[in-house]
Design a protein around this motif. Structure first.
Motif, PDB file in Angstrom:
ATOM      1  N   VAL A 142       0.871  -1.174   0.000  1.00 19.34           N
ATOM      2  CA  VAL A 142       0.000   0.000   0.000  1.00 19.34           C
ATOM      3  C   VAL A 142       0.904   1.218   0.000  1.00 19.34           C
ATOM      4  N   GLN A 147      -1.630   4.764   3.555  1.00 18.20           N
ATOM      5  CA  GLN A 147      -1.601   3.849   4.689  1.00 18.20           C
ATOM      6  C   GLN A 147      -2.397   4.413   5.860  1.00 18.20           C
ATOM      7  N   GLY A 152      -4.823  -2.105   3.317  1.00 23.63           N
ATOM      8  CA  GLY A 152      -4.147  -3.390   3.311  1.00 23.63           C
ATOM      9  C   GLY A 152      -5.115  -4.533   3.547  1.00 23.63           C
TER      10      GLY A 152
END
Length: 210
Positions: A142, A147, A152
């Motif tokens: 990612v 993030q 994810g």
């Protein structure tokens, strides 16, 4: 904003460059995707080319996720993980719908050709009749800019969705020790089945388990 996935997208020069740039940024941000920072895009090119060659040949699969503006809430269902043994995700107990490869071009949460590349991963095939019922998950990443948004977990769920659509029975992966990634994958339904101490050398005198 919403994350929208595409399975086996057209491998344009633009997308190839995006993948290499993402791979580089993830590594330099501390991600464990086959390199040790600092690196440049030139370092990533040969490895990315090998992975993309497998996709272009139809041996492997590429899943990408783009973040796009959306007025609708994406509908993601929680995936159940049953019958997990020996560190591999057991899918064979689940009734599989018969979906052709061409039908996998659009995921359950849509497809788009716009938006920034936020996440990607590969499903690789060992090219053996003895292992054709499962795939290895590789290079899960990612981009650092995205993030902390749960992307994810969404990516791992999409990989499982694709595996189910292909009629696969198992998914397996490995990861670098000392990063905490093993705990993330356990939360996604994976079970550790083995550990090779010191298998990965990330520095002159620094080794990590695989």
């Amino acid at each position: 904003m919403a994350l929208e996935f595409t399975v086996d997208p057209e491998l344009t020069d633009e997308l190839r460059a995006e993948i290499v740039a993402c791979w580089t940024d993830v590594t330099n941000a501390g991600g464990s995707v086959g390199f040790v920072p600092p690196i440049t895009m030139d370092d990533v090119h040969p490895t990315a080319a090998r992975y993309l060659a497998g996709v272009a040949a139809g041996r492997d699969n590429l899943i990408i996720g783009r973040e796009v503006a959306s007025g609708d809430e994406a509908d993601h269902r929680e995936l159940e993980h049953g019958g997990i043994e020996h560190g591999e995700m057991e899918l064979s107990q689940i009734e599989h719908s018969q979906i052709k490869r061409s039908d996998m071009e659009h995921s359950e949460i849509g497809h788009t050709t716009s938006g920034r590349l936020a996440a990607l991963a590969f499903l690789t095939d060992e090219q053996s009749r003895l292992t054709e019922h499962w795939r290895t998950v590789k290079k899960v990443m990612v981009h650092p800019d995205f993030q902390g948004r749960g992307y994810g977990t969404l990516l791992m769920a999409e990989l499982e969705r694709v595996a189910r659509a292909m009629g696969l029975a198992l998914l397996a992966l490995d990861c670098r020790g000392g990063t905490g990634n093993d705990e993330f994958y356990k939360k996604c339904g994976y079970v550790e089945y083995g550990r090779l101490p010191g298998a990965l050398r990330i520095g002159a005198d620094e080794y990590r388990d695989r």
